[in-house]
Write a protein that holds these residues in place. Sequence first.
Motif, PDB file in Angstrom:
ATOM      1  N   TYR A   3     -70.343  56.952  20.518  1.00  0.00           N
ATOM      2  CA  TYR A   3     -69.552  55.787  20.092  1.00  0.00           C
ATOM      3  C   TYR A   3     -68.429  55.469  21.062  1.00  0.00           C
ATOM      4  O   TYR A   3     -67.947  54.321  21.112  1.00  0.00           O
ATOM      5  N   ARG A   4     -68.004  56.422  21.871  1.00  0.00           N
ATOM      6  CA  ARG A   4     -67.066  56.085  22.957  1.00  0.00           C
ATOM      7  C   ARG A   4     -67.772  55.202  23.984  1.00  0.00           C
ATOM      8  O   ARG A   4     -67.191  54.254  24.518  1.00  0.00           O
ATOM      9  N   ARG A   5     -69.028  55.493  24.263  1.00  0.00           N
ATOM     10  CA  ARG A   5     -69.808  54.666  25.211  1.00  0.00           C
ATOM     11  C   ARG A   5     -70.086  53.290  24.616  1.00  0.00           C
ATOM     12  O   ARG A   5     -70.037  52.274  25.325  1.00  0.00           O
ATOM     13  N   ILE A   6     -70.371  53.254  23.307  1.00  0.00           N
ATOM     14  CA  ILE A   6     -70.617  51.962  22.666  1.00  0.00           C
ATOM     15  C   ILE A   6     -69.341  51.114  22.681  1.00  0.00           C
ATOM     16  O   ILE A   6     -69.368  49.898  22.924  1.00  0.00           O
ATOM     17  N   ALA A   7     -68.191  51.769  22.406  1.00  0.00           N
ATOM     18  CA  ALA A   7     -66.925  51.032  22.389  1.00  0.00           C
ATOM     19  C   ALA A   7     -66.579  50.451  23.752  1.00  0.00           C
ATOM     20  O   ALA A   7     -65.814  49.472  23.841  1.00  0.00           O
ATOM     21  N   ALA A   8     -67.126  51.039  24.827  1.00  0.00           N
ATOM     22  CA  ALA A   8     -66.888  50.499  26.165  1.00  0.00           C
ATOM     23  C   ALA A   8     -67.626  49.185  26.377  1.00  0.00           C
ATOM     24  O   ALA A   8     -67.322  48.448  27.326  1.00  0.00           O
ATOM     25  N   ARG A   9     -68.604  48.851  25.485  1.00  0.00           N
ATOM     26  CA  ARG A   9     -69.393  47.637  25.643  1.00  0.00           C
ATOM     27  C   ARG A   9     -68.971  46.528  24.682  1.00  0.00           C
ATOM     28  O   ARG A   9     -69.274  45.367  24.927  1.00  0.00           O
ATOM     29  N   THR A  10     -68.323  46.877  23.572  1.00  0.00           N
ATOM     30  CA  THR A  10     -67.936  45.866  22.586  1.00  0.00           C
ATOM     31  C   THR A  10     -66.627  46.262  21.926  1.00  0.00           C
ATOM     32  O   THR A  10     -66.401  47.453  21.640  1.00  0.00           O
ATOM     33  N   PRO A  11     -65.755  45.308  21.646  1.00  0.00           N
ATOM     34  CA  PRO A  11     -64.477  45.659  20.996  1.00  0.00           C
ATOM     35  C   PRO A  11     -64.590  45.809  19.484  1.00  0.00           C
ATOM     36  O   PRO A  11     -63.672  46.317  18.850  1.00  0.00           O
ATOM     37  N   GLN A  12     -65.694  45.326  18.922  1.00  0.00           N
ATOM     38  CA  GLN A  12     -65.838  45.366  17.464  1.00  0.00           C
ATOM     39  C   GLN A  12     -66.672  46.589  17.046  1.00  0.00           C
ATOM     40  O   GLN A  12     -67.852  46.497  16.697  1.00  0.00           O
ATOM     41  N   VAL A  13     -66.066  47.774  17.068  1.00  0.00           N
ATOM     42  CA  VAL A  13     -66.711  49.022  16.661  1.00  0.00           C
ATOM     43  C   VAL A  13     -65.843  49.690  15.591  1.00  0.00           C
ATOM     44  O   VAL A  13     -64.640  49.905  15.801  1.00  0.00           O
ATOM     45  N   TYR A  14     -66.448  50.000  14.458  1.00  0.00           N
ATOM     46  CA  TYR A  14     -65.743  50.631  13.339  1.00  0.00           C
ATOM     47  C   TYR A  14     -66.505  51.899  12.933  1.00  0.00           C
ATOM     48  O   TYR A  14     -67.728  51.842  12.696  1.00  0.00           O
ATOM     49  N   VAL A  15     -65.786  53.007  12.875  1.00  0.00           N
ATOM     50  CA  VAL A  15     -66.380  54.295  12.501  1.00  0.00           C
ATOM     51  C   VAL A  15     -65.657  54.820  11.265  1.00  0.00           C
ATOM     52  O   VAL A  15     -64.426  54.959  11.275  1.00  0.00           O
ATOM     53  N   LEU A  16     -66.432  55.123  10.215  1.00  0.00           N
ATOM     54  CA  LEU A  16     -65.876  55.612   8.953  1.00  0.00           C
ATOM     55  C   LEU A  16     -66.368  57.040   8.693  1.00  0.00           C
ATOM     56  O   LEU A  16     -67.534  57.353   8.952  1.00  0.00           O
ATOM     57  N   ALA A  17     -65.465  57.886   8.176  1.00  0.00           N
ATOM     58  CA  ALA A  17     -65.844  59.264   7.824  1.00  0.00           C
ATOM     59  C   ALA A  17     -64.785  59.855   6.896  1.00  0.00           C
ATOM     60  O   ALA A  17     -63.617  59.422   6.905  1.00  0.00           O
ATOM     61  N   ALA A  18     -65.192  60.821   6.108  1.00  0.00           N
ATOM     62  CA  ALA A  18     -64.240  61.568   5.280  1.00  0.00           C
ATOM     63  C   ALA A  18     -63.645  62.680   6.126  1.00  0.00           C
ATOM     64  O   ALA A  18     -64.373  63.519   6.652  1.00  0.00           O
ATOM     65  N   PRO A  19     -62.318  62.684   6.302  1.00  0.00           N
ATOM     66  CA  PRO A  19     -61.703  63.679   7.215  1.00  0.00           C
ATOM     67  C   PRO A  19     -61.803  65.095   6.665  1.00  0.00           C
ATOM     68  O   PRO A  19     -61.707  65.328   5.462  1.00  0.00           O
ATOM     69  N   GLU A  20     -62.012  66.033   7.607  1.00  0.00           N
ATOM     70  CA  GLU A  20     -62.028  67.458   7.257  1.00  0.00           C
ATOM     71  C   GLU A  20     -61.013  68.238   8.096  1.00  0.00           C
ATOM     72  O   GLU A  20     -60.422  69.201   7.615  1.00  0.00           O
TER      73      GLU A  20
END
Length: 689
Positions: free
Chosen positions: A65-82
Motif C-alpha cells: 500500500y505504500r507503493r499504491i499510495a505513490a500512484r494515487t492520493p486517494q488511498v484509505y486503509v482501515l484496521a483494528a489497532p493492536e
Amino acid sequence: MSILTSILADLLQAAPELRPQLYFKSSLTALSHAMEDQVLAGLEQPLVIASFQRERFYRQEAHRYRRIAARTPQVYVLAAPETDFKSSSDVYESVAFDSTDGLSKEWHLVVLSPQSSTCLICREKVAPAPDNITVSEMDPSRRFEGIWTFDRKVASIAAELLLNRILVYRPELADKIQQAKNVYGLTHLSQPNESLAAASKKKATKKGKKQISSQNVTVNNQDAHSLNADPFVQRLVTYLQAGQYKLIKAYRSIASQEQKERLVNSITAAIRRSLNPDEIMQVAVQELGLTIHTSRCLIYYCKATDLHATITHEYLNLADSPEIPNVSLLGQIWTLKNNPLFEEILQRREPVYVTDTSTDPRLNNSPIQVLVQQLAIRSWLMVPVLYQDRLLGMVELHDSGPTEHCWKQYELELVEAIATQIGVALIQAEAYANLEDLNQQLEALDRTRANLVAITGHELRTPLSTIQVCLESLATEPDMSLELRQVMLNTALADTERMRKLIQDFLTLSRLESGRVEWHPEPLSLNECIDLAISSIHARNLNNDLPEISSQISPDLPLVRADGEWLVEVLVKLLDNACKFTPPQGNVTIKADSNGNLLKVTVTDTGRGIEPNRLQVVFDRFYQEEGALRRTTGGTGLGLAICRQIVNNWGGEIWAESEGKDQGSAFHFTIPMISSRSEPRRSGNTNKG
C-alpha cells in the motif's frame, strides 16, 4: 466509538439483487493481490479503500500500500489497532476503528477509477468448520461470505458506504472524502435501485449532453472490459476454491488421523502404566466419548453366550445433550438377549450401527425398542471387543441429538482401533492373571516339595533309626534276655508299620490327584461303613488309650451311593485325626443329617480345636498346625488332603468348623443319598489291595 452494523449487510440492503458467495481466505488473498497488482500496473489514479480486520493482517501488506499510495492520493486503509496502528495522514490515510466494530469481522477492498471498478466486500462466517475442524486466524481454510464483482454500481455503493464509515472515525477528512465522491461519481447511494445510466442522466442535466455522452461511452467500455475479464477471473476463483476444498478434505483426513493416533496413544499409555483392565477401560471410555462428541459411551465385558451384561464403564455427556435422561447406567444390567444388533454382531463379528432408531427395520417391534425410548437413543453404534474371533466385551456409542447421526468412516475406524486396543489389554491382563496363578501354583509346589523333604526326612528317619537300633541290638547282643528281645522286635515292627502307612498315604494321594483310581459307586449303608471304620481305629490302637467314640446315626437313614472302600477310608482318617488331637478323657462323636438329596456326615471331637484362620488350609497337603505336632502326634499331613480328594470325586463337599484353640472341632462332608432301599447293596469288604 463502536459501530456494530455490517458494510456487507448495508450493501445487500442497497442492492437486494446481489447474491453473496462463499470464499476461502486463500481465495480472497489471491483476489486482493490481483486487484492491487492491477492498480500498480495501471496508469490511472483510482480510489482504493482496503479494510483489514486486524493490524496483524495489515502489516503483511503495508509495503504494497505504500507503493499504491505513490500512484494515487486517494488511498484509505482501515484496521483494528493492536500495537502501532493508529489514525494518521501519512503516505495514505489510515483509519483505526474500534475492535468491537462490525468492520473487525469483515474484509473489504474497493478499487474505483474513471475507467474501471472492482469490489470485494466479505464478512467472516462465525459458524465452526465442518466435522468440528477448528482453524486459526491465519489458516487459509477460514471462510467468508460476500460479494466480488466488476459492477460499477455495486463498487460505487460499497465505496460510499466505506467512505461514510471513515468519516465517523476521521471527520477531519470530510473535504478530501467529498472530493473523492465528486471525482469518482459517488452520488447514487440514495438511489440504489436506479441504474447507473439513470444516475448519469441526472448528473448530465448539470454538465451537458456532451458529458452524458462521454459518461455513457465510459460505461459501455467498462461493461465490455468486464465481459472480457470476468470469465477468466471467475475460472481462476473456481480453481482456487476447488483447491481449497481439497485442502479442507486433506485437513479433515489429517485431523481424524491425529485424533485416532492421540486416542490410541492414550490407551497404549494406560496399558503401559497398568495391567488393570478396569483402569484401561475407564481411560478408553472417557477419551472416546470426548473425541467422538457422543451423548453416551459404554464399555462392558460380555461373551457370546451371555444373555445379560453389567455396565462397568460409562461416559455421559449431559451438557451437550440436555435431551438425555439424567440416568447413569453404571452398574446396571444390560440386556443382550433379543437385541438384534448384538445378534448381528455375533454373526458378522463386525461393528453394527443405526443411523435413526425410529426408522431402522431391525428395531421395529423389537423388545429393545422400549430401552431406546427410555434412553432417548437416536443413533446407535456397537463395536465388539474381539481377540482371535473371541468376544471379550462391547463398546457402545449412543447419540441423542435432535437430528440423526450419520456415523462417518473415520469414526468407525477410530472406535474399532480403540476396541482392538482394549481387546489386547484384556488379553494381557488375563495372561498376567494366569501368570500370577501359575506363580502361586509354583510357589505352592515349591512349598510342597520343601514340606515333602522335611516330613519324609522326619517321618522316615525316625522309624528307620529306631529299627536300625533294635536290629543292631538283636544282632550284637546274643545274651539279651527273651523279654528284652521281644521289646526290640515289637518296637521295630511298630515303626515298620508307621513307615508303611506313610508310604501308603503318599501313593494314595498320588493316585487320587493323577486320576488313576477306578471308582465303583454302589448303594451302601452308612451305619455299616461307620462300624467298619470304628473297628479299624480300635484295631490300630490296641496299645493306645483312645477317647470315647460314639455313633449317633439313625437306623432309618436312606442308603448312600459311594465306593465303599473309599467311604470307609474317609471315615477312618477323620476318626484317626480326631483321636490324635483329643485326650483319652475326651469324646469323638459321629452324626448324620439329611440335606435334600445329600447326607451330611459330621465327626466332632473335644480336642485341641483349630484357629479360625486355618480352617481352610488344614486340607492342604503336608499341612501341620505347628512344628511341635510333628514330634508329639506324628503324621504326614496328608490325611485330610486325601479326604478332600475322595469327597470331591463323588460330588460332595468337606469343611471344618471350630471355635478356636482348645474348643474342639467338627469335620463335615456330604455324600449323595438313595431314596429307595430296594437297590442291591454290597457287603462290607473294605480292604484295598
